[in-house]
Write a protein that holds these residues in place. Structure first.
Motif, short mmCIF file in Angstrom:
data_model
loop_
_atom_site.label_atom_id
_atom_site.label_comp_id
_atom_site.label_asym_id
_atom_site.label_seq_id
_atom_site.Cartn_x
_atom_site.Cartn_y
_atom_site.Cartn_z
N LEU A 25 47.58 -27.09 5.97
CA LEU A 25 48.49 -28.22 5.81
C LEU A 25 49.91 -27.73 5.52
CD1 LEU A 25 46.34 -30.77 3.75
CD2 LEU A 25 47.23 -31.09 6.06
N THR A 26 49.99 -26.73 4.65
CA THR A 26 51.32 -26.16 4.34
C THR A 26 51.94 -25.52 5.58
OG1 THR A 26 50.53 -25.73 2.10
CG2 THR A 26 52.52 -24.59 2.81
N TYR A 27 51.10 -24.86 6.40
CA TYR A 27 51.59 -24.24 7.63
C TYR A 27 52.18 -25.28 8.57
CZ TYR A 27 51.37 -22.07 12.25
OH TYR A 27 51.65 -21.63 13.51
N SER A 74 38.98 -27.09 1.72
CA SER A 74 38.88 -25.75 1.14
C SER A 74 40.30 -25.22 0.94
CB SER A 74 38.08 -24.83 2.08
OG SER A 74 38.75 -24.68 3.32
N PRO A 75 40.44 -24.11 0.26
CA PRO A 75 41.80 -23.53 0.13
C PRO A 75 42.45 -23.24 1.48
CG PRO A 75 40.30 -22.51 -1.45
CD PRO A 75 39.46 -23.39 -0.59
N GLN A 76 41.63 -22.87 2.48
CA GLN A 76 42.19 -22.64 3.82
C GLN A 76 42.75 -23.93 4.41
OE1 GLN A 76 39.25 -21.56 2.81
NE2 GLN A 76 39.52 -19.32 2.78
N ASN A 92 47.22 -31.91 15.90
CA ASN A 92 46.69 -33.27 15.96
C ASN A 92 45.18 -33.29 15.77
OD1 ASN A 92 49.24 -34.33 16.36
ND2 ASN A 92 49.07 -34.36 18.59
N LYS A 93 44.47 -32.33 16.40
CA LYS A 93 43.01 -32.29 16.25
C LYS A 93 42.62 -32.01 14.81
CE LYS A 93 41.76 -30.93 20.96
NZ LYS A 93 41.14 -29.88 21.81
N PHE A 94 43.34 -31.09 14.16
CA PHE A 94 43.04 -30.78 12.77
C PHE A 94 43.26 -32.00 11.87
CE2 PHE A 94 45.12 -29.54 8.73
CZ PHE A 94 44.00 -29.05 8.07
N LEU A 95 44.38 -32.71 12.06
CA LEU A 95 44.67 -33.88 11.24
C LEU A 95 43.69 -35.01 11.51
CD1 LEU A 95 48.58 -33.88 11.40
CD2 LEU A 95 47.09 -33.01 9.59
N GLN A 96 43.23 -35.14 12.79
CA GLN A 96 42.20 -36.15 13.10
C GLN A 96 40.90 -35.82 12.37
OE1 GLN A 96 41.70 -36.43 17.31
NE2 GLN A 96 43.67 -37.40 17.68
N ARG A 97 40.48 -34.57 12.41
CA ARG A 97 39.25 -34.19 11.71
C ARG A 97 39.39 -34.41 10.21
NH1 ARG A 97 39.65 -29.55 14.93
NH2 ARG A 97 40.13 -28.32 13.06
N LEU A 98 40.57 -34.17 9.67
CA LEU A 98 40.78 -34.33 8.23
C LEU A 98 40.62 -35.78 7.82
CD1 LEU A 98 41.60 -32.93 5.58
CD2 LEU A 98 43.99 -33.41 6.16
N VAL A 99 41.22 -36.71 8.58
CA VAL A 99 41.16 -38.12 8.19
C VAL A 99 39.80 -38.73 8.51
CG1 VAL A 99 41.99 -39.17 10.33
CG2 VAL A 99 42.55 -40.24 8.16
N CYS A 100 39.09 -38.19 9.51
CA CYS A 100 37.77 -38.73 9.87
C CYS A 100 36.64 -38.11 9.06
CB CYS A 100 37.50 -38.52 11.36
SG CYS A 100 38.60 -39.44 12.44
N GLY A 101 36.94 -37.13 8.20
CA GLY A 101 35.91 -36.52 7.37
C GLY A 101 35.19 -35.38 8.02
N ASP A 102 35.63 -34.90 9.19
CA ASP A 102 34.97 -33.79 9.88
C ASP A 102 35.46 -32.43 9.40
OD1 ASP A 102 33.62 -35.67 11.37
OD2 ASP A 102 35.15 -35.70 12.96
N GLU A 103 36.50 -32.41 8.57
CA GLU A 103 37.08 -31.15 8.08
C GLU A 103 36.74 -30.99 6.60
OE1 GLU A 103 39.13 -27.58 8.44
OE2 GLU A 103 38.78 -29.05 10.04
N LEU A 155 53.18 -29.94 5.80
CA LEU A 155 52.72 -31.10 5.04
C LEU A 155 52.37 -30.66 3.63
CD1 LEU A 155 50.38 -32.66 7.75
CD2 LEU A 155 52.70 -33.36 7.20
N SER A 156 53.13 -31.14 2.67
CA SER A 156 52.91 -30.77 1.27
C SER A 156 52.09 -31.86 0.59
CB SER A 156 54.25 -30.56 0.56
OG SER A 156 55.05 -31.73 0.67
N LEU A 157 50.80 -31.89 0.85
CA LEU A 157 49.91 -32.88 0.25
C LEU A 157 49.05 -32.20 -0.81
CD1 LEU A 157 48.66 -34.85 3.40
CD2 LEU A 157 50.42 -35.51 1.78
#
Length: 782
Positions: free
Chosen positions: A405-407, A398-400, A384-395, A410-412
């Motif tokens: 996301l795949t881990y 990168s390939p990692q 949840n923290k990772f997905l929050q940072r992703l949508v808020c622009g804090d992440e 989530l296939s985006l």
């Protein structure tokens, strides 16, 4: 015969075993002792660094709290342009404005327990406006040497020095921390004025003395250049602190915090440091290495004891293995087992052992289950923290990031058609207050599961759902190529969002508002999508709740100047502080900006005034949600602004809003101040015989002494000291009418420590001693 006995002993097994065990015992003692010494030293070292870091963090937090209160008190100086134009009033001989500005400066000092005095040095006219001396020329200012020393400097942030004030008030024997800032705060070249804030130096010393540290520890606070601001060390080392700082190279400090081992005055010393980001001060903790490792010296004293124990253990082991003791013991054990133990007893013992083993296995399985549950909870939290940072622009993408996301299943893709949907519950505050916390969490979990089923199961969208705020569910959707081929949102998505809103309202019996962003083509733009959806959601004030709001319908037109956020922030700052003149000035600047950039775009003007209206109402609740503004706010509706055709009418409407709220705020604050004054008076009447010093009363009512003095004087027209004296003497006059009471007893009952102090105060008030007053009173009543 003696020689033969010695030879037989040398050849016996006892002597051989003794040698073997002695060597083995000494080897085990050396290995275990070395391992314990190494592990103990490492543990002591880590504990010393951790304790020093905690101490420095406590010291830094205490200092930043005080500096934050000082900055808050000084806002009225730096945000008030009248102080910048003081020389205009001085040259125009505007006595009223000069007195007003001096009174404001004195009020700033009175409003804070940490500020000793404030002086403003106007460089062009060599004039000082001081809270202690008023307006004086530089040559007549008592602290002129310090002003001249810093006048040629242009500090990038602020200049800080610890010093003695030369013969000013009670600070002759006290240190102050002088901070120098400029007016205006942002300037190029020589500033118009310098502001010197003298902070009482004892606050930092008190914080340092309150910290429980080793007597050999030295705590030092310096500025970025290495000037000492405060310190804590033993009396023998006080005088050597400046030499110690010169030995210590502060340039070795890397980062905001850390530790290093260096030589200070030729002694190996552990040095830990923490740097304050806000003030730039450096907090240093120094302790000699010998103090940290002192307890390890006990190992050397234990060497002899360990060697003796090794010899004793070797002797005991050799006796046992040489069969001089083992054989008799074996015979006794065989005799006991052969006669006492029965077959049934052996079976019972075997059954008990099996039960104990089963219990141990069960306990281990339970521990593994608990560990598995903890790992699952941590995995969910991390996701949840990772997905929050992703949508808020804090992440950062990168390939990692894509692998992670795949881990998470989530296939985006990195490129595609992305849209963010924000689902917000209307009247969330009322909903959360009306039910228990567990029930509220259950309903929110059901809402989250329902949204995921509708979006990712029934509609088969790709994406994820995450909770960004307690009242906001964020849906990140990746549309198919056919649906996202155009720049506009597809009709199928719009239809589904309307159906989703109806479904949510029907199942939860509550209303919701949905904000929808525009289409974006890369996953890096998810933060833009989130901001757009938030902007659309904030338009609920205009469009009302229980609706779907699209960003493309509310975003500004191309070519239009953006909304003046800086002017709004400045206006609302004056509004929060109750500065009516600043509110009027800020509203005039907002109007001037609209005339300059949007004079022929009345719809844009109306939209921007609606945004100012929304921000102002939100600011009302930030001031104090419990002041009872609801009846006032119900009188103000955004639809009134929509009906207005001229900018002047909109400005008048906003001015009326501010005046209405500020009047209500002053009325509420005045009522609170009156209640405080009445409470202090009632406490004085009920506790005349107790300690009624201003410090004690401020502790009872949990308010600063200076603020309490000001409020009580404004509300009653009398100081607290005068009120205490008046009530005590009034009670004394009543008690003097009883001839059975002695003067000493009356003095004790009304709170005077001695008869002499009571007699002096009574005679100063009435012109008579207590005995004379009693005699006259009894003569009149006879």
């Amino acid at each position: 015969m003696k020689e033969k006995k010695e030879k037989r002993f040398m050849k016996s097994s006892l002597f051989e075993y003794f040698n073997y065990f002695l060597v083995l015992s000494l080897l085990v003692a050396a290995i275990s002792g070395g391992a314990l010494y190494y592990s103990s030293s490492s543990l002591l070292w880590r504990d010393a660094i951790q304790n020093s870091s905690n101490t420095l963090q406590l010291l830094k937090n205490g200092q930043e709290i005080v500096l934050a209160e000082v900055d808050k008190a000084m806002e009225s100086v730096f945000l008030d342009s009248s102080f910048l134009h003081y020389m205009d009033y001085y040259e125009q001989a505007d006595i009223y404005m000069q007195l007003q500005l001096r009174q404001r400066l004195e009020n700033v000092v009175l409003s804070s327990d940490y500020i000793h005095s404030v002086s403003i040095y106007y460089t062009s006219s060599q004039l000082i406006l001081s809270s202690l001396q008023g307006a004086v020329p530089l040559s007549g200012f008592q602290d002129k040497d310090f002003i001249r020393s810093m006048a040629g400097q242009t500090p990038s942030k602020s200049l800080v020095r610890t010093r003695f004030l030369p013969g000013i008030s009670s600070a002759k024997e006290e240190t102050v921390i002088s901070m120098v800032k400029t007016l205006p705060i942002i300037n190029a070249g020589t500033p118009s004025a310098y502001v010197v804030i003298n902070i009482k130096g004892d606050y930092l010393a008190q914080i340092m003395q309150s910290l429980n540290t080793n007597p050999d520890v030295q705590l030092i606070v310096t500025d970025k250049e290495g000037h000492i601001l405060s310190q804590k060390s033993s009396e023998d080392e006080m005088s050597d602190t400046s030499e110690l700082i010169s030995d210590l190279d502060i340039s070795q400090f890397n980062g905001s915090s850390g530790s290093l081992m260096t030589k200070v005055r030729g002694i190996d010393t552990l040095v830990c440091y923490v740097t304050s980001v806000t003030s730039g001060w450096v907090y240093t903790y120094m302790i000699p290495k010998s103090v940290v490792t002192h307890s390890l010296h006990l190992w050397s004293r234990m060497t002899v004891i360990i060697s003796v124990m090794a010899v004793v253990l070797s002797l005991i082991g050799s006796l046992l293995l040489s069969k001089r003791i083992v054989n008799p013991m074996n015979r006794l054990l065989i005799m006991m087992r052969g006669t006492d133990q029965k077959p049934d007893d052996r079976k019972a013992e075997h059954a008990k052992e099996i039960v104990q083993i089963e219990r141990n296995v069960s306990r281990l399985m339970d521990q593994n289950r608990d560990l598995t549950t903890l790992l699952k909870d941590y995995e969910i939290q991390s996701r949840n923290k990772f997905l929050q940072r992703l949508v808020c622009g804090d992440e950062q993408i990168s390939p990692q990031t894509m692998d992670r996301l795949t881990y998470y299943g989530l296939s985006l893709p990195e490129k595609g058609s992305f849209v963010v949907v924000l689902v917000s519950m209307d009247q969330y505050t009322k909903f959360s207050q009306g039910i228990h916390e567990s029930e509220r969490n259950t309903r929110l979990l059901q809402l989250s599961e329902g949204l995921q089923e509708e979006a990712f199961v029934k509609q088969a969208y790709q994406g994820y759902l995450v909770e960004a705020e307690p009242n906001e569910m964020v849906l990140v959707l990746h549309l198919d190529k056919e649906e996202g081929a155009l720049d506009m949102l597809p009709d199928s998505l719009r239809t589904w969002l309307r159906q989703l809103l109806e479904l949510l309202c029907k199942e939860s019996m509550m209303t919701f508002t949905i904000g929808v962003s525009a289409l974006h083509t890369t996953i890096e733009e998810l933060s833009d999508c989130y901001q757009e959806a938030g902007s659309a959601l904030r338009q609920k004030l205009v469009y009302g709740g229980n609706t779907v709001i699209y960003y493309e319908a509310v975003r500004p037109d191309t070519g239009i100047v953006m909304y003046p956020m800086g002017l709004e922030k400045q206006l609302l700052t004056h509004f929060k502080t109750g500065n009516r003149e600043g509110v009027v000035s800020g509203l005039q600047e907002f109007e001037a900006h609209m005339i300059e950039h949007h004079s022929r775009q009345i719809e844009v003007v109306r939209h921007y005034f609606l945004q100012l209206f929304s921000s102002s109402l939100r600011c009302v609740y930030e001031i104090d949600a419990n002041l009872g503004f609801q009846p006032v706010i119900q009188q103000l509706r955004h639809t009134d602004l929509l009906e207005m055709e001229t900018m002047q009418s909109m400005v008048s409407y906003m001015q009326a809003l501010y005046e209405l709220v500020l009047d209500q705020l002053e009325q509420k604050r005045s009522l609170k101040n009156q209640e405080l004054a009445d409470g202090i008076t009632a406490y004085i009447d009920a506790h005349l015989a107790e300690d009624l010093t201003i410090e004690r009363i401020s502790e009872i009512f949990t308010i600063s002494t200076s603020h309490m003095r000001k409020i009580y004087k404004d509300e009653t027209g009398m100081t607290i000291k005068d009120r205490v004296s008046e009530r005590r003497l009034a009670a004394a006059r009543t008690l003097l009418g009883d001839p059975r009471l002695k003067i000493q007893e009356i003095a004790d009952q009304v709170g005077y420590l001695t008869v002499q102090s009571f007699t002096k105060a009574f005679k100063m008030e009435t012109g008579k001693t207590p005995g004379e007053y009693r005699a006259e009173l009894l003569r009149v009543n006879a």
